[in-house]
Design a protein around this motif. Structure first.
Motif, short mmCIF file in Angstrom:
data_model
loop_
_atom_site.label_atom_id
_atom_site.label_comp_id
_atom_site.label_asym_id
_atom_site.label_seq_id
_atom_site.Cartn_x
_atom_site.Cartn_y
_atom_site.Cartn_z
N ILE A 151 0.86 -1.19 0.00
CA ILE A 151 0.00 0.00 0.00
C ILE A 151 0.89 1.24 0.00
CG2 ILE A 151 -1.61 1.36 1.42
CD1 ILE A 151 -2.73 -1.40 2.42
N PHE A 153 -4.29 7.94 5.21
CA PHE A 153 -5.36 7.74 6.20
C PHE A 153 -6.70 7.48 5.52
CE2 PHE A 153 -8.87 8.95 8.88
CZ PHE A 153 -8.59 8.23 10.03
N ASN A 154 -6.93 8.17 4.42
CA ASN A 154 -8.27 8.17 3.83
C ASN A 154 -8.54 7.09 2.79
OD1 ASN A 154 -9.74 10.26 5.16
ND2 ASN A 154 -8.35 11.73 4.22
N ILE A 155 -7.50 6.38 2.34
CA ILE A 155 -7.73 5.38 1.29
C ILE A 155 -8.83 4.41 1.72
CG2 ILE A 155 -6.72 3.50 -0.06
CD1 ILE A 155 -3.96 4.84 0.54
N ASP A 156 -9.73 4.14 0.83
CA ASP A 156 -10.82 3.21 1.11
C ASP A 156 -10.30 1.78 0.92
OD1 ASP A 156 -13.27 2.11 1.64
OD2 ASP A 156 -14.19 2.71 -0.26
N LEU A 157 -9.48 1.36 1.88
CA LEU A 157 -8.92 0.01 1.84
C LEU A 157 -10.01 -1.01 2.12
CD1 LEU A 157 -5.66 0.71 3.90
CD2 LEU A 157 -5.86 0.46 1.41
N SER A 158 -9.81 -2.20 1.60
CA SER A 158 -10.80 -3.25 1.84
C SER A 158 -10.81 -3.58 3.32
CB SER A 158 -10.44 -4.50 1.03
OG SER A 158 -9.18 -5.00 1.40
N TYR A 159 -12.02 -3.70 3.88
CA TYR A 159 -12.13 -4.00 5.30
C TYR A 159 -13.09 -5.15 5.57
CZ TYR A 159 -14.23 -3.91 9.90
OH TYR A 159 -14.75 -4.30 11.11
N SER A 160 -12.61 -6.10 6.33
CA SER A 160 -13.44 -7.18 6.85
C SER A 160 -12.60 -7.86 7.93
CB SER A 160 -13.78 -8.15 5.71
OG SER A 160 -14.46 -9.28 6.22
N PRO A 204 -11.10 -1.92 11.18
CA PRO A 204 -11.74 -0.86 10.38
C PRO A 204 -10.77 0.29 10.10
CG PRO A 204 -12.84 -1.14 12.52
CD PRO A 204 -11.93 -2.29 12.36
N ILE A 205 -9.88 0.57 11.03
CA ILE A 205 -8.81 1.52 10.71
C ILE A 205 -7.55 0.69 10.56
CG2 ILE A 205 -7.56 3.59 11.41
CD1 ILE A 205 -9.90 4.44 13.04
N ASN A 231 -8.42 -7.24 8.36
CA ASN A 231 -7.88 -6.05 9.03
C ASN A 231 -8.92 -5.42 9.95
OD1 ASN A 231 -9.56 -5.18 7.02
ND2 ASN A 231 -8.19 -3.62 6.23
N THR A 268 2.70 1.76 -3.31
CA THR A 268 1.79 2.32 -4.32
C THR A 268 1.60 3.82 -4.07
OG1 THR A 268 0.68 0.18 -4.39
CG2 THR A 268 -0.48 2.03 -5.39
N ALA A 269 1.38 4.16 -2.81
CA ALA A 269 1.20 5.58 -2.48
C ALA A 269 2.47 6.37 -2.78
CB ALA A 269 0.82 5.72 -1.00
N ASP A 317 -3.69 11.20 2.45
CA ASP A 317 -4.16 10.17 1.51
C ASP A 317 -4.12 8.80 2.18
OD1 ASP A 317 -4.40 11.96 -0.66
OD2 ASP A 317 -2.27 11.78 -1.10
#
Lengths: 561, 561
Positions: B412, B427-434, B440-441, B438, B415-416, B425
């Motif tokens: 990640i 902090f705000n990336i809409d990373l996949s969460y489950s 939620p943060i 990982n 890439t950034a 950026d």
């Protein structure tokens, strides 16, 4: 000293409260919660039901085992949390909230300088006969999870039926399949994960799921639930299904009643409208979490996409802005990841269907391959589908499915999407490489390469769905270039016109093929299929296509040894 | 019809050949290789030695088990590979290469239109007495790997010593520790992975490794190797170590002799200089893989950083450009990932040491935490260190270490970094969460948040190394805010002035602390340490710091129950 009132104490609300406390040690912070539990990891409920998580309280504890209850928030953060307290009305003129203690019935009016609405969302309940029978659940609160787990432990259920195949539905199907009961998912449309997978990717999931203990019934609608006090069966438009446990998972809708009654603007998606700073139409009122709408960063469209990760980001930003900050939240990518047995399914950005609907000129590629070098123990296949803008090369979205490592590839794409990356960028990123983790050319780079090859006219792809259409045609030659051993084990089913020529013999057996025929070349993952295309085109063949993803990603039935 | 000659048939060379064939079906493509094996996955050798990979040939096979030998390349790609053939000279005027068959001794001069140099790198051999004794290996060719594995299987080794603690050294230490022998790593400097980890991150690795079967001897130099025909011992500047298997892993140097003799420009790093299109100073000659230098994308500096993933990218780009393309390779991030037992170590971009040396105004944060929600089975800790530009907020680098999922976080960040992302950026990336993947943060967002908090003056951090300096001081209060149970299990060792106040009691026990004292607050991961800082600062304490990473990331000894 400012007076902050927050309505809702799950994710966004308490995150906003905590951040505000850090930014303003003096503020008075009160959080109103209608339920008795707070700060619970709702997303963990399926894993509690599955039995992976021992106690439901674990979802409400800190990593060192401290319960996040009102005492915890008072002692540590000096935040007052009032549970079992309903916010019944907001008076924006007077800047007050009417609250009602649900245990005592006492009502009170409390003032605010700044208000935060974090009322979340609720599961949609279909208005069908019998929907209120016992043992029909919506997985929306820990009490539901506890009741379901209790019933499972007491072996009270034999036939579980899940209505809906979105994230909650499929997570619940997976969770219930860990128990010794029959599990069926009833799906109104003809594919799973309709909102975030293209059909050929969804097909891979369905094929995998159906080889497990979960039955999928597609294109089938519930008509009514039957039973005495508890549900016993579901009547659909096709059959009667025995069902003593039903999970309703057809979606969620934002809890906007309070905001609406207070005259706040509701957006086009039906959720509360907020600006980039998470402010509602009233500058003294913020809103965040599952009750607000978001912007999709790629399409620019407003979307309703409740997600725990987004709620936490909202909370942090609201907390800063409550204390004079001007932090912005730009939007989301509708990223998802979900685990079903050992399969991981993920997506970020737009699907091909989205791109088509939005009128983009796009190009896609689907590639299959191991998630690390095939010689490493534990190497597993994954299929990646990349969607890019056809002229600018900008990435539009990525889907990935497989038993191998999927989440990393989705997150690489999510990061690239956030920063406007192109397929060239995606190929060139200096990703970490070592055999326990990936191949020297990572799966996302292979996908980017495939898109580049398609753009350059070097790779002419055909999707598994399109190839399926051509199976019964005399005019299309399916050219399987795998080894005889591989072909023995598994073959495409239903081909009218198929030829088996191992790739190594292709240059010497060109005369067995006709240069004018439409040829669909493929192998296990279609890397050799791509080599075959090169050989054939080099020899003057005019109409060669490669079946993307190969047999590995073929979502339909196969012939087996 | 153009005539392409490529010198070197491992990664870059054969990738360039394959890509060129795809772009130009007519070209004559000849690859010269001095060894007898081609296209082998050199990075897989440690896993073969460990026994994870059964046969050395697996490293030279395609995923479906076809050996990538000269026949394979001839039949499938129409590429001629001449093995055991040495390129002895390049005549740039005549555009010819002198080659010599090492078996027959025959010499020949072959013409080229375009030439590619992909001669790779060689392991550095220290010029020390006894270095040529038997059983002293450099892991650089499959034959070394075979010999080592054979010796292990025949139980001929008892004491393995590895010289050097870079990637190859530590991978070999891990591989050898799978066998029932003693494994020691001899390190000239006082930390492992000196090139790509900051000392406090390297300390976490050393602590982990030393709890395993591997001994690390730091700040120790080899003086000579002793033995009759085979090595028996190593004499260092501190002791005599028994050693019947020695691995030399002190680094690599590019094979530039041929290029140099031909008058091609050699860059400041000592590797072949190439432009963005991978062209050498002679426009008809390209070079790629381990023999060329790269540009670090962040610093803009030339670097020598041989890596299989980079070699493959070079190969693809050279292949395109051989056929008239103008594809550019912008550079690398010196990204690495390595597995030692169950620990993963990764890094991308600049370390803090790099940033300091390059004169950046930077800010760092180190955070520890589980890689997924603590309630999920299999959740493991990881420590992430983020380095960002202090004024622009641009990410400069990230390091991560832990038993949990590390590679995803590194990628990640890679890439950034490639796309110029900032901490906002990240902090705000809409990373996949489950929950299976990982929290939620995500850990990278937590690290970004910590940097933002430090920039805003809300978090005053102190690194474990700085804290260590203060342990013997009367003037510094170490404030451990963990629960008594946690404190019983493990404690910082050597604190002169320590106070134990659980976080929940801190607000009511402020009188036990002095507002003027320097206070270093911490807990297991220092999240509660950060809460403590907030409480103390809110109460008027003036000099509070948080020990970043907490006890979990403390690289020094601890007191235990």
């Amino acid at each position: 000293m400012q007076n902050i009132v927050i309505i809702g104490a799950v994710a966004a609300g308490l995150k906003a409260a905590s951040k505000a406390r850090r930014c303003d040690p003096e503020a008075r912070i009160t959080v109103i919660e209608k339920g008795d539990l707070i700060s619970y990891g709702a997303c963990g409920m399926p894993y509690y039901i599955a039995g992976d998580v021992q106690n439901i309280e674990d979802l409400m504890k800190t990593p060192v085992g401290i319960l996040r209850n009102p005492n915890y928030f008072k002692n540590i953060k000096d935040i007052t949390v009032l549970t079992q307290t309903l916010a019944t009305a907001i008076d924006r003129q007077a800047k007050t909230v009417n609250i009602k203690n649900l245990t005592s019935g006492t009502e009170e009016i409390i003032p605010y300088d700044k208000l935060v609405i974090a009322t979340g969302a609720s599961a949609i309940k279909p208005q069908l006969p019998g929907v209120d029978l016992a043992n029909i659940y919506q997985l929306w609160h820990p009490s539901d999870a506890k009741a379901i787990r209790e019933g499972l432990e007491e072996k009270r259920f034999k036939n579980a039926v899940i209505i809906g195949s979105g994230l909650v539905g499929m997570e619940m199907a997976d969770a219930l399949s860990k128990w010794d009961i029959s599990v069926t998912v009833l799906i109104r449309k003809n594919q799973v994960f309709r909102k975030f997978l293209d059909p050929e990717m969804a097909g891979i999931v369905s094929k995998y799921v159906q080889n497990s203990k979960i039955s999928l019934l597609m294109s089938e609608n519930v008509v009514r639930f039957t039973g005495n006090t508890a549900v016993e069966a579901i009547e659909t438009d096709k059959r009667i299904l025995p069902a003593d446990l039903v999970i309703l998972a057809i979606g969620a809708r934002p809890n906007i009643e309070l905001a609406k009654a207070a005259g706040l603007v509701i957006g086009p998606t039906g959720a509360i409208a907020v600006d980039e700073e998470m402010r509602t139409s009233d500058p003294a009122i913020y809103a965040g979490g599952d009750c607000v709408e978001n912007v999709n960063l790629i399409s620019g469209q407003k979307v309703f996409a409740p997600m725990g990760s987004t709620a936490n980001k909202h909370g942090r930003i609201i907390g800063e802005n409550l204390c004079g900050g001007h932090v912005k939240f730009n939007g989301i990518l509708n990223t998802v990841v979900v685990k079903i047995h050992n399969l991981t399914v993920g997506k970020t950005g737009l699907t091909e269907q989205d791109a088509k609907q939005l009128g983009y000129e796009y190009i896609t590629a689907m590639v299959a391959g191991h998630d690390k070098p095939h010689y490493m123990p534990g190497a597993k296949p994954i299929t990646v589908k990349l969607i890019a803008h056809a002229t600018s090369g900008k990435i539009l979205g990525l889907q990935a499915v497989g038993e191998g490592e999927v989440a990393k590839r989705v997150d690489i794409a999510a990061t690239a999407l956030t920063l406007g990356g192109t397929i060239d960028d995606l190929f060139n990123i200096d990703l970490s490489y070592s055999p326990p983790y990936n191949s020297p050319i990572d799966n996302v780079a292979v996908a980017a390469n495939a898109v580049m090859n398609k753009l350059a006219g070097k790779l002419k792809g055909i999707s598994s769905l399109q190839a399926k259409e051509k199976l019964p045609s005399e005019q299309t030659v399916f050219l399987d270039v795998r080894t005889p051993d591989e072909c023995k084990q598994i073959r495409l089913a239903g081909c009218k016109n198929i030829q088996y020529i191992p790739l190594g013999q292709l240059r010497s057996r060109l005369s067995e093929l006709n240069k004018k025929d439409e040829i669909v070349a493929f192998c296990k993952i279609s890397l050799r299929g791509y080599e075959a295309e090169g050989i054939l085109e080099g020899a003057g063949f005019e109409n060669v296509k490669v079946m993307e993803g190969g047999i590995l990603s073929w979502p339909f039935a196969c012939e087996k040894e």
